[in-house]
Write an enzyme that holds these catalytic residues in place. Structure first.
Site, short mmCIF file in Angstrom:
data_model
loop_
_atom_site.label_atom_id
_atom_site.label_comp_id
_atom_site.label_asym_id
_atom_site.label_seq_id
_atom_site.Cartn_x
_atom_site.Cartn_y
_atom_site.Cartn_z
N PHE A 133 -47.25 -4.22 15.97
CA PHE A 133 -47.74 -4.03 17.33
C PHE A 133 -49.27 -4.01 17.37
O PHE A 133 -49.88 -4.54 18.29
CB PHE A 133 -47.17 -2.75 17.94
CG PHE A 133 -47.42 -2.64 19.42
CD1 PHE A 133 -47.16 -3.70 20.28
CD2 PHE A 133 -47.91 -1.47 19.97
CE1 PHE A 133 -47.39 -3.61 21.64
CE2 PHE A 133 -48.15 -1.36 21.34
CZ PHE A 133 -47.88 -2.44 22.18
N ARG B 37 -55.94 -0.10 5.88
CA ARG B 37 -56.40 0.58 4.68
C ARG B 37 -56.11 -0.23 3.42
O ARG B 37 -56.83 -0.17 2.43
CB ARG B 37 -55.73 1.96 4.58
CG ARG B 37 -56.36 2.87 3.54
CD ARG B 37 -55.58 4.16 3.38
NE ARG B 37 -55.47 4.92 4.61
CZ ARG B 37 -56.43 5.71 5.08
NH1 ARG B 37 -57.59 5.81 4.43
NH2 ARG B 37 -56.24 6.39 6.19
N ALA C 38 -42.75 -6.15 19.48
CA ALA C 38 -43.90 -6.94 19.08
C ALA C 38 -43.58 -8.42 18.86
O ALA C 38 -44.36 -9.30 19.24
CB ALA C 38 -44.50 -6.35 17.80
N LYS D 112 -37.11 7.85 23.20
CA LYS D 112 -36.15 6.74 23.26
C LYS D 112 -35.78 6.23 21.87
O LYS D 112 -34.71 5.65 21.69
CB LYS D 112 -36.69 5.60 24.13
CG LYS D 112 -38.07 5.08 23.72
CD LYS D 112 -38.03 4.00 22.69
CE LYS D 112 -39.42 3.64 22.24
NZ LYS D 112 -39.41 2.57 21.21
N ASP E 190 -38.31 1.08 28.50
CA ASP E 190 -38.42 1.12 27.05
C ASP E 190 -37.09 1.47 26.40
O ASP E 190 -36.71 0.93 25.36
CB ASP E 190 -39.49 2.14 26.66
CG ASP E 190 -40.03 1.93 25.25
OD1 ASP E 190 -39.65 0.94 24.60
OD2 ASP E 190 -40.86 2.75 24.80
N SER F 152 -35.69 -3.96 17.26
CA SER F 152 -36.06 -2.55 17.19
C SER F 152 -35.73 -1.97 15.81
O SER F 152 -34.59 -2.05 15.34
CB SER F 152 -35.30 -1.76 18.27
OG SER F 152 -35.32 -0.37 17.98
N ARG F 153 -36.72 -1.37 15.17
CA ARG F 153 -36.50 -0.78 13.84
C ARG F 153 -35.49 0.37 13.91
O ARG F 153 -34.67 0.54 13.00
CB ARG F 153 -37.83 -0.26 13.28
CG ARG F 153 -38.81 -1.36 12.93
CD ARG F 153 -40.02 -0.81 12.19
NE ARG F 153 -40.83 0.07 13.00
CZ ARG F 153 -41.82 -0.33 13.78
NH1 ARG F 153 -42.10 -1.62 13.87
NH2 ARG F 153 -42.54 0.53 14.46
N ASN F 154 -35.54 1.14 14.98
CA ASN F 154 -34.61 2.27 15.11
C ASN F 154 -33.19 1.78 15.34
O ASN F 154 -32.23 2.33 14.78
CB ASN F 154 -35.09 3.18 16.23
CG ASN F 154 -36.41 3.83 15.91
OD1 ASN F 154 -36.48 4.77 15.14
ND2 ASN F 154 -37.49 3.31 16.48
#
Length: 341
Positions: A11, A31, A137, A188, A241, A251-253
C-alpha cells in the site's frame, strides 16, 4: 511540494505511485537495504507489488532524514507492530509543522492506542490524519476504480491529501471523525479472517452475508463503547472497507482465514502467508478490551477461541449459531426517536 511515504509495503508503494503521478517528488523510505537495491535495479517493488513499475518521480531511499527533511506531507504505512518505533525515528527528522498521515490499520496491543494517537505522541506538534477505506493495493495498482477516506481535524490537511491522492480512478472523501475512521479500519481485519474461514468451509452466500452484517453490528457496538460515532461505520471506512476485505482473496486477513480453514495452525498459516495479517494482533487487543467492558461480541469470542485457544472450528460454529438472537441493529431505536424524523 515533496512528499514522503514511510514504509515500502504494497500500500505504501501504491500511495507513492499515485502521489508521484500527480506531479510530486516522492521519497519512498524502507529500512531493508536489500529491498532498496532490488527496487533501484528493477524499478519496481518486486517483494510486495511485483509487475508494477515505479513512477519516475519516486526516490527510493533508506535514509529517513533525507526522506523527511524537505517534506510537508508524510504518509506512514509501516506495520502496527513497528509503528511506534518508526514514529520515534520520524519525530527526530520531520520538519516542524509537517502534516503526518497514518495509513496503517491496527492497534497497539497493550495501550490500545490507534496509529494516529501514536503519531501525536511521538512526533513534534503538528496536524495528524488517517487514511482508511476499501484499499486493496493490487487493485489500485492495476488502475481499478477505488475510494478512500482522509480523516483529520485539520481541514487544510484533508484538502491537501485529496489534492495529492485523487486521480481519475481513485476518489478521496473527507471526514473529521479521526477516531471512528481509524477504528473501523482496524476492526474489520478481524472479520475478514472469519469470512476467509467461512468461505473456505463452503457455507454459502447467505451465511457470508450474515457474517458481514453481524460483523458490522459488533464493530458499531464496540465503537459506541469506545466513545466513537457508530454512524461513521456506515461509510466507506466502515462498511465499505468491511465488505471489500471480507470478500477479496487479495486481503491478507481473508487469506489467513482460508489457510486456517484448510487445516493449518495459526503459526503455519502466518508462515504460509509470508505477510503480516494485522487482524491477529487486533483480535487479541479487542478481545482483551471487550472482556474488560463486558461487551457482547460473539464473533470475536469465537475467532479468539479458534485462533488463540485452539478450539475446534466446528464447535465454534455450532456455538455461534446457538447464541442469543438479539436486535438486528443496536442503535436503530435511537435513530427512530430522533427529533429530525
Amino acid at each position: 511540494m515533496s512528499v514522503a511515504v514511510v514504509g515500502a509495503g504494497n500500500f505504501g508503494t501504491v500511495i507513492a505511485n499515485i502521489v508521484a503521478g500527480n506531479g510530486s517528488r516522492t521519497h519512498l523510505w524502507m529500512r531493508d537495504e536489500q529491498q532498496l537495491k532490488d527496487i533501484r535495479k528493477y524499478n519496481e517493488n518486486r517483494r510486495y507489488l511485483p509487475g508494477h513499475a515505479l513512477h519516475s518521480n519516486i526516490v527510493p531511499t533508506s535514509d529517513l532524514s533525507d526522506a523527511l527533511n524537505a517534506c510537508k506531507l508524510v504518509f506512514v504505512t509501516v506495520p502496527s507492530q513497528s509503528f511506534r518505533e518508526v514514529a520515534r525515528e520520524i519525530g527526530s527528522c520531520v520538519r516542524p509543522g509537517a502534516y503526518s498521515v497514518s495509513a496503517t490499520k491496527g492497534v497497539e496491543p497493550d495501550s490500545f492506542k490507534l496509529m494516529s494517537e501514536i503519531l501525536a505522541e511521538e512526533l513534534p506538534p503538528g496536524s495528524v490524519g488517517v487514511l482508511s477505506g476499501p484499499n486493496l493495493a493490487e487493485e489500485i495498482a492495476e488502475g481499478k476504480f477505488a475510494g478512500t477516506v482522509i480523516a483529520s481535524g485539520d481541514s487544510e490537511l484533508r484538502q491537501l491529501v485529496q489534492k495529492k491522492l485523487s486521480s481519475s480512478t481513485f476518489r478521496v472523501y473527507s471526514s473529521d471523525d479521526v477516531y471512528g475512521v481509524e477504528l473501523g479500519g482496524a476492526l474489520k481485519n478481524i472479520y475478514a479472517i472469519i469470512c476467509g474461514l467461512a468461505t473456505t468451509l463452503g457455507v454459502g452466500q447467505n451465511a457470508i452475508s450474515l457474517v458481514i452484517t453481524r460483523s458490522l453490528v459488533e464493530m458499531s457496538r464496540f465503537a459506541e463503547a469506545m466513545k466513537a460515532n457508530p454512524y461513521t461505520f456506515l461509510g466507506l471506512a466502515g462498511v465499505g472497507d468491511l465488505v471489500a476485505t471480507c470478500t477479496s482473496p487479495h486481503s491478507r486477513n481473508y487469506q489467513l482465514g482460508v489457510h486456517v480453514a484448510s487445516g493449518l495452525s495459526l503459526d503455519q498459516a502466518m508462515t504460509r502467508l509470508g505477510k503480516l495479517a494485522e487482524g491477529v494482533n487486533t483480535l487479541k487487543a479487542v478481545y482483551k478490551r471487550k472482556e474488560k467492558m463486558s461487551l457482547y461480541m460473539p464473533l470475536v469470542d469465537a475467532l479468539y477461541r479458534v485462533l488463540v485457544c485452539g478450539e475446534d472450528l466446528q464447535t465454534a460454529i455450532v456455538d455461534l449459531m446457538t447464541t442469543e438472537q438479539k436486535d438486528d441493529v443496536d442503535f436503530a431505536a435511537d435513530f427512530a426517536a430522533s427529533p429530525l424524523l
